[in-house]
Scaffold this active site. Sequence first.
Site, PDB file in Angstrom:
ATOM      1  N   LYS A 150      39.791  -8.515  76.090  1.00 12.52           N
ATOM      2  CA  LYS A 150      40.046  -7.927  77.410  1.00 12.52           C
ATOM      3  C   LYS A 150      39.128  -8.474  78.503  1.00 12.52           C
ATOM      4  CE  LYS A 150      42.130  -3.583  75.799  1.00 12.52           C
ATOM      5  NZ  LYS A 150      43.469  -3.545  76.358  1.00 12.52           N
ATOM      6  N   TYR A 208      56.133  -1.914  74.709  1.00 15.51           N
ATOM      7  CA  TYR A 208      56.711  -0.711  74.124  1.00 15.51           C
ATOM      8  C   TYR A 208      57.983  -0.295  74.876  1.00 15.51           C
ATOM      9  CZ  TYR A 208      51.905  -0.879  72.557  1.00 15.51           C
ATOM     10  OH  TYR A 208      50.711  -1.322  72.073  1.00 15.51           O
ATOM     11  N   TYR A 249      42.954   2.841  67.529  1.00 16.73           N
ATOM     12  CA  TYR A 249      43.945   1.843  67.947  1.00 16.73           C
ATOM     13  C   TYR A 249      43.299   0.467  67.858  1.00 16.73           C
ATOM     14  CZ  TYR A 249      47.204  -1.037  70.474  1.00 16.73           C
ATOM     15  OH  TYR A 249      48.082  -2.051  70.798  1.00 16.73           O
ATOM     16  N   ASP A 251      35.146  -2.654  66.816  1.00 18.33           N
ATOM     17  CA  ASP A 251      36.128  -3.167  67.763  1.00 18.33           C
ATOM     18  C   ASP A 251      35.650  -2.775  69.159  1.00 18.33           C
ATOM     19  OD1 ASP A 251      38.194  -3.480  69.520  1.00 18.33           O
ATOM     20  OD2 ASP A 251      39.750  -2.694  68.205  1.00 18.33           O
TER      21      ASP A 251
HETATM   22  C1  PLP Z   1      40.283  -1.087  70.895  1.00 18.80           C
HETATM   23  C2  PLP Z   1      41.393  -2.100  70.969  1.00 18.80           C
HETATM   24  N1  PLP Z   1      41.538  -2.988  69.973  1.00 18.80           N
HETATM   25  C3  PLP Z   1      42.501  -3.917  69.996  1.00 18.80           C
HETATM   26  C4  PLP Z   1      43.377  -3.995  71.047  1.00 18.80           C
HETATM   27  C5  PLP Z   1      44.462  -5.043  71.058  1.00 18.80           C
HETATM   28  O1  PLP Z   1      44.191  -5.998  72.042  1.00 18.80           O
HETATM   29  P1  PLP Z   1      45.353  -6.918  72.613  1.00 18.80           P
HETATM   30  O2  PLP Z   1      46.266  -6.035  73.397  1.00 18.80           O
HETATM   31  O3  PLP Z   1      44.644  -7.947  73.456  1.00 18.80           O
HETATM   32  O4  PLP Z   1      46.038  -7.539  71.442  1.00 18.80           O
HETATM   33  C6  PLP Z   1      43.276  -3.073  72.097  1.00 18.80           C
HETATM   34  C7  PLP Z   1      44.223  -3.093  73.215  1.00 18.80           C
HETATM   35  O5  PLP Z   1      44.340  -2.174  73.997  1.00 18.80           O
HETATM   36  C8  PLP Z   1      42.250  -2.105  72.056  1.00 18.80           C
HETATM   37  O6  PLP Z   1      42.099  -1.189  73.015  1.00 18.80           O
END
Ligand code: PLP
Length: 428
Positions: A279, A21, A149, A250
């Site tokens: 992660k 960003y 997100y 997610d």
């Molecule tokens: C809940 C969630 N989903 C998806 C993502 C995207 O993951 P990446 O940064 O490995 O693409 C993130 C990243 O912070 C996240 O917190």
Amino acid sequence: MDRTITQSDLEFDARHIWHPYGTTPSQYELFAVESASGVRLLLSDGREVIDGMSSWWSMVHGYNHPVMNQAIKDQVDSMSHVMFGGLTHKPAIELSRRLVALTPEPIKTVFFADSGSVAIEVAIKMAMQYWQCKGEIHKNKLLTFKGGYFGDTTGGMAVCDPDNGMHHLFTGILPEHHFVPRPGCGFYEILEDHHIETFRSELESLSLQVAAVIIEPIVQGAGGMHFYSPDFLKKVRALCDEHEVLLIHDEIATGFGRTGKMFACEHAGVIPDIMCVGKALTGGYMTLSAVMCTEEVSKTICASGPIMHGPTFMANPLACAAGVASMDILSTGEWVSQVANIEKKLWDGLSPCNDLETVDNVRVLGAIGVVELKEPVIMSEIQPRFPEQGVWVRPFGKLVYVMPPYIISDKDLDTLCKAIGKVVESIR
Ligand SMILES: Cc1ncc(COP(=O)(O)O)c(C=O)c1O
């Protein structure tokens, strides 16, 4: 390669390299890291800082972990990469075996992807293909909470918060989905009918066009660090079943112990149809994600044909080996007491911030501590103050938060909380 970072390296970086960003040239001061060990980052100016971020929530076992390091060294000597189309290998099989064992019983299949964002793309495709295979082609929309997100790729962005996400920048490009307000019932609050009413009525009226509800279970992360009621999640599951809509969880930020349970959905005892992890999957060592689904989803899709995704670095053996090592460390169960202890210490250490004029509230869940301010921080001013206090914390918006590695000591937690207190106190 000489790892010393010179002034000219930093000038080159600022001119030529994009950061997350960010702008080129970079608007903000960059802090160069020369090495990392345990919970500490060694900065090129000689300062050592305690990492409160676990490198964006991934480095759960700490840096330079001997078991993790050895697993990757062993794997690199055997095979660093091989295509996954038509071939397979032990690290992928072993990691899948562990993931299937770790996740609730109906979840049986694993799709390895490159990153969290890509996992979300695959999960969305799975949900769409599922309904296509059932002949319900009109079920091609998603329903989600505001304040979510899900990553930065197109599919994920389309379900990120429509006001604070990136929708306004990419209007006309992003698919249009449906949003309901974020759960208004906090983690420790008692769920009442009015909390779930909007979700219930929207799902009821949209169910013929909605393929899946996609949500971050229990904790909405980068969209505001909002913790919500397990009973809310239970109702979401029940309503998805009632209206024949898939549920995608997610767990990219919440998975592998961060909220005090192995997966956040365990707070509510619910099982999604599709679940994304990333992660901490590799203990934060390498980029890898996995999309897991129930046999019902995989069998339905595969009765009609293949799943339409297959990246070059799918199931990269080095990343899978890191994943297996990370699962081994988690399987000792030590994380349970570590996270419980972090939760207690974060409550004790951050609660005094509640007395500060600039603070709206302090909240903690598992190894996540949040100080929400009344006004957004000015990053260029606040960011350098953390290394000055011996810690690495990266706030965003109104949130000063930490998600430390599980191995952090009480003393380092104390330093981390005191540093946050001092920096927040310095905000006028
Ligand atoms: C809940 C969630 N989903 C998806 C993502 C995207 O993951 P990446 O940064 O490995 O693409 C993130 C990243 O912070 C996240 O917190």
